[in-house]
Design a protein around this motif. Structure first.
Motif, short mmCIF file in Angstrom:
data_model
loop_
_atom_site.label_atom_id
_atom_site.label_comp_id
_atom_site.label_asym_id
_atom_site.label_seq_id
_atom_site.Cartn_x
_atom_site.Cartn_y
_atom_site.Cartn_z
N GLY A 146 25.71 19.26 -5.30
CA GLY A 146 27.30 17.50 -5.02
C GLY A 146 28.18 17.35 -6.50
O GLY A 146 27.60 18.06 -7.04
N LYS A 147 28.90 16.63 -5.74
CA LYS A 147 29.50 16.33 -7.16
C LYS A 147 28.60 15.37 -7.91
O LYS A 147 28.82 14.73 -9.16
CB LYS A 147 30.24 14.80 -6.55
CG LYS A 147 31.41 15.83 -5.82
CD LYS A 147 32.08 15.38 -4.42
CE LYS A 147 32.89 15.35 -3.55
NZ LYS A 147 33.87 14.61 -2.61
N GLY A 148 26.91 14.87 -7.32
CA GLY A 148 26.04 13.54 -8.30
C GLY A 148 25.46 14.74 -9.37
O GLY A 148 25.22 14.66 -10.25
N ALA A 149 25.42 16.01 -8.98
CA ALA A 149 25.06 16.84 -10.06
C ALA A 149 25.70 17.97 -10.12
O ALA A 149 25.29 17.89 -11.49
CB ALA A 149 24.03 17.71 -9.21
N VAL A 150 26.59 18.31 -10.36
CA VAL A 150 28.06 19.02 -10.76
C VAL A 150 29.26 18.47 -10.83
O VAL A 150 29.55 18.10 -9.52
CB VAL A 150 28.18 20.24 -10.86
CG1 VAL A 150 29.25 20.55 -11.37
CG2 VAL A 150 26.64 20.82 -10.95
N SER A 151 29.49 16.83 -11.42
CA SER A 151 30.75 16.01 -10.83
C SER A 151 32.15 16.87 -10.72
O SER A 151 32.47 18.30 -11.40
CB SER A 151 31.12 15.47 -11.88
OG SER A 151 31.52 16.31 -13.46
N ASP A 174 34.87 16.06 -12.61
CA ASP A 174 35.68 15.90 -13.47
C ASP A 174 35.38 17.69 -14.84
O ASP A 174 35.78 18.81 -14.60
CB ASP A 174 34.84 15.36 -14.42
CG ASP A 174 35.51 14.25 -14.44
OD1 ASP A 174 36.57 14.17 -13.81
OD2 ASP A 174 34.72 12.91 -15.00
N VAL A 175 33.79 18.59 -14.09
CA VAL A 175 33.47 19.47 -14.37
C VAL A 175 34.04 20.68 -13.56
O VAL A 175 34.67 21.91 -14.13
CB VAL A 175 32.00 19.38 -14.48
CG1 VAL A 175 31.25 21.07 -14.64
CG2 VAL A 175 31.27 18.77 -15.30
N GLU A 176 34.35 20.40 -12.05
CA GLU A 176 35.25 21.14 -11.73
C GLU A 176 36.74 21.80 -12.01
O GLU A 176 36.82 22.27 -12.66
CB GLU A 176 34.59 20.79 -9.85
CG GLU A 176 35.60 21.85 -9.17
CD GLU A 176 35.23 21.43 -7.55
OE1 GLU A 176 36.29 21.75 -6.99
OE2 GLU A 176 35.30 20.64 -8.17
N ASP A 177 36.86 20.82 -12.67
CA ASP A 177 38.09 19.93 -13.07
C ASP A 177 38.04 21.15 -14.58
O ASP A 177 39.51 21.61 -14.91
CB ASP A 177 38.96 18.84 -13.73
CG ASP A 177 39.05 18.26 -12.66
OD1 ASP A 177 39.50 18.74 -11.05
OD2 ASP A 177 39.22 16.70 -11.40
N GLU A 178 37.44 20.66 -15.29
CA GLU A 178 37.09 22.01 -16.58
C GLU A 178 37.73 22.81 -16.36
O GLU A 178 37.58 23.67 -17.40
CB GLU A 178 36.29 21.30 -16.83
CG GLU A 178 36.50 20.32 -18.03
CD GLU A 178 34.64 19.92 -18.87
OE1 GLU A 178 34.72 20.53 -19.88
OE2 GLU A 178 34.36 18.79 -18.44
N THR A 232 24.37 22.90 -16.96
CA THR A 232 25.49 22.41 -17.72
C THR A 232 25.26 21.10 -17.57
O THR A 232 24.55 20.79 -16.35
CB THR A 232 26.94 22.25 -17.26
OG1 THR A 232 28.11 21.30 -17.71
CG2 THR A 232 26.64 22.55 -15.31
N THR A 233 25.91 20.22 -18.32
CA THR A 233 25.28 19.09 -17.99
C THR A 233 25.91 18.23 -16.53
O THR A 233 27.53 18.78 -16.32
CB THR A 233 25.73 17.47 -19.19
OG1 THR A 233 27.06 18.12 -19.04
CG2 THR A 233 25.26 18.12 -20.61
N PRO A 234 25.97 17.43 -16.06
CA PRO A 234 26.31 16.68 -14.51
C PRO A 234 28.26 16.36 -14.68
O PRO A 234 28.91 16.24 -14.35
CB PRO A 234 25.65 15.44 -14.07
CG PRO A 234 24.33 15.55 -15.07
CD PRO A 234 24.90 16.26 -16.48
N ASN A 235 28.26 15.79 -16.47
CA ASN A 235 29.35 14.94 -15.58
C ASN A 235 30.13 15.51 -16.66
O ASN A 235 32.03 14.98 -16.90
CB ASN A 235 29.62 13.34 -16.33
CG ASN A 235 28.69 12.82 -15.80
OD1 ASN A 235 29.36 13.06 -14.08
ND2 ASN A 235 27.65 12.01 -15.74
N THR A 236 30.23 16.46 -17.88
CA THR A 236 30.97 17.21 -18.72
C THR A 236 30.30 19.09 -18.82
O THR A 236 29.40 18.78 -18.29
CB THR A 236 31.59 16.68 -19.98
OG1 THR A 236 31.97 17.30 -20.57
CG2 THR A 236 29.74 16.72 -20.63
#
Length: 188
Positions: free
Chosen positions: A171-176, A178-182, A145-149
């Motif tokens: 980490g959050k810089g690799a997969v934010s 926001d992605v986790e929330d999605e 996935t892309t890092p921020n969405t």
């Protein structure tokens, strides 16, 4: 194990595996397609061989003669039609980009259905590379996935397959977050 080039090193590794009918050929010039196929290769003991986009390196050309079938992972920009035609029984799995290719690898090779998946950034190689053997052990794909969405190809795959369990690698810089929330929104 080593060779003078990455192509020779991949052949050295392939020769340590039990001989299979199938090999996998990916770009030796860029990493994303290799990350997506890594868990499947690990699960099945299938060697991953490397190529240049427009030229099949001689070590790879000699090694592929040992197999009757080849999965070519990636589009024609990664592995040209000229190279694909030199491979035994080639089946290409690709998409418009690394994210669609990743989703398509999961759809086509994890045919028993996917109820859990690893998720990693497609913008860098380290997290997915180190997680690929664990994903293979758990019989799960790595979906990039892309890092921020959450990339639309990943989201579509997760919805179609009704994936319920996820392991985010990095980490959050690799997969934010926001992605986790999605991802959380897909299973609620």
């Amino acid at each position: 194990m080593s060779g003078k080039t990455r192509y020779e090193t991949a052949v050295q590794i392939a020769n340590k595996l039990p001989l299979q009918e199938t090999s996998i050929v990916v770009s030796g010039e860029n990493y994303p397609d290799a990350l997506s196929i890594g868990p499947y290769a690990a699960m099945n003991g299938i060697p991953i061989l490397l190529t240049q986009a427009n030229t099949l390196p001689s070590p790879t050309a000699a090694q592929v003669k040992k197999y009757s079938h080849t999965f070519v992972i990636g589009g024609t920009g990664a592995v040209s039609e000229n190279v694909r035609k030199q491979l035994p029984g080639p089946d290409r799995i690709s998409g418009k980009n690394r994210y669609e290719t990743s989703a398509n690898v999961s759809k086509q090779l994890f045919s028993a259905g996917i109820d859990s998946a690893f998720v990693s950034t497609g913008s860098n190689f380290a997290d997915a590379l180190t997680g690929s053997v664990l994903a293979g052990l758990y019989v799960e794909p790595i979906v990039l996935t892309t890092p921020n969405t959450l990339h639309p190809a990943a989201k579509e795959l997760f919805v179609e397959e009704q994936v319920l369990w996820y392991t985010i690698i990095g980490g959050k810089g690799a997969v934010s977050l926001d992605v986790e929330d999605e991802i959380w929104s897909l299973i609620q």
